[in-house]
Design a protein around this motif. Structure first.
Motif, PDB file in Angstrom:
ATOM      1  N   UNK A   4       0.811  -1.214   0.000  1.00 31.26           N
ATOM      2  CA  UNK A   4       0.000   0.000   0.000  1.00 31.26           C
ATOM      3  C   UNK A   4       0.848   1.268   0.000  1.00 31.26           C
ATOM      4  N   UNK A   5       1.930   1.311   0.770  1.00 26.35           N
ATOM      5  CA  UNK A   5       2.756   2.512   0.834  1.00 26.35           C
ATOM      6  C   UNK A   5       3.685   2.640  -0.358  1.00 26.35           C
ATOM      7  N   UNK A  39      -3.988  -5.032  -6.158  1.00 34.21           N
ATOM      8  CA  UNK A  39      -4.333  -6.316  -5.560  1.00 34.21           C
ATOM      9  C   UNK A  39      -3.092  -7.187  -5.601  1.00 34.21           C
ATOM     10  N   UNK A  40      -3.072  -8.213  -4.809  1.00 37.14           N
ATOM     11  CA  UNK A  40      -1.897  -9.079  -4.735  1.00 37.14           C
ATOM     12  C   UNK A  40      -2.320 -10.537  -4.681  1.00 37.14           C
ATOM     13  N   UNK A  77      -2.792  -6.867  -9.751  1.00 39.64           N
ATOM     14  CA  UNK A  77      -3.694  -5.922 -10.394  1.00 39.64           C
ATOM     15  C   UNK A  77      -4.520  -6.582 -11.481  1.00 39.64           C
ATOM     16  N   UNK A  78      -4.828  -5.813 -12.518  1.00 39.70           N
ATOM     17  CA  UNK A  78      -5.678  -6.326 -13.587  1.00 39.70           C
ATOM     18  C   UNK A  78      -4.888  -6.714 -14.832  1.00 39.70           C
ATOM     19  N   UNK A  99       6.533  -8.210  -9.267  1.00 38.97           N
ATOM     20  CA  UNK A  99       7.055  -7.492  -8.112  1.00 38.97           C
ATOM     21  C   UNK A  99       6.453  -8.110  -6.858  1.00 38.97           C
ATOM     22  N   UNK A 100       7.299  -8.501  -5.907  1.00 35.01           N
ATOM     23  CA  UNK A 100       6.799  -9.097  -4.676  1.00 35.01           C
ATOM     24  C   UNK A 100       7.918  -9.552  -3.781  1.00 35.01           C
ATOM     25  N   UNK A 101       7.595 -10.462  -2.875  1.00 38.94           N
ATOM     26  CA  UNK A 101       8.595 -10.971  -1.958  1.00 38.94           C
ATOM     27  C   UNK A 101       7.997 -11.884  -0.917  1.00 38.94           C
ATOM     28  N   UNK A 102       8.851 -12.420  -0.055  1.00 38.90           N
ATOM     29  CA  UNK A 102       8.397 -13.368   0.973  1.00 38.90           C
ATOM     30  C   UNK A 102       7.619 -12.681   2.088  1.00 38.90           C
ATOM     31  N   UNK A 103       6.724 -13.422   2.713  1.00 39.17           N
ATOM     32  CA  UNK A 103       5.935 -12.882   3.824  1.00 39.17           C
ATOM     33  C   UNK A 103       6.786 -12.639   5.065  1.00 39.17           C
TER      34      UNK A 103
END
Length: 118
Positions: A4-5, A39-40, A77-78, A99-103
């Motif tokens: 979100x940020x 969204x993720x 996203x879409x 784009x992402x990463x581990x929890x």
């Protein structure tokens, strides 16, 4: 994860860059710089350990790693993955990145799409 940020920070950086350079980013450059994190996908597990990159190319700075089988999330996203530099990873050649990463960490970055079961 801090999706979100991220959008706010990247938008602010783009505005500052526009003010300093007098140019505006085009849609082609914005896709790699500003992933759609509206969204993720969660509980994504890489097929192999992957590097989290600062931009969608293998020559970009490695920010950390996302371990094989470790749960995490990616911006989705879409639309599908972002087009970036070409690579061979997890047995396939592509130029698609997520784009992402581990929890378990706050580290996020660009990862090869071929290594994610999406």
């Amino acid at each position: 994860m801090k999706f979100k940020s991220l959008g706010t920070a990247l938008t602010t950086a783009a505005l500052i860059a526009t003010a300093l350079t007098g140019t505006v980013a085009t849609a082609g450059t914005a896709a790699a710089a500003t992933p759609d994190c509206s969204s993720a996908l969660t509980n994504v597990k890489p097929k192999e350990t992957v590097n989290l990159r600062s931009s969608p190319k293998t020559s970009a700075t490695a920010l950390g790693t996302w371990g094989k089988g470790q749960k995490g999330g990616v911006c989705f996203g879409d639309r599908g993955p972002t087009t970036g530099g070409s690579y061979t990873a997890c047995g396939k050649t592509s130029n698609k990145w997520y784009f992402g990463g581990p929890n378990s960490t706050s580290k996020e970055g660009w990862v090869p799409a071929t290594c994610l079961p999406i």
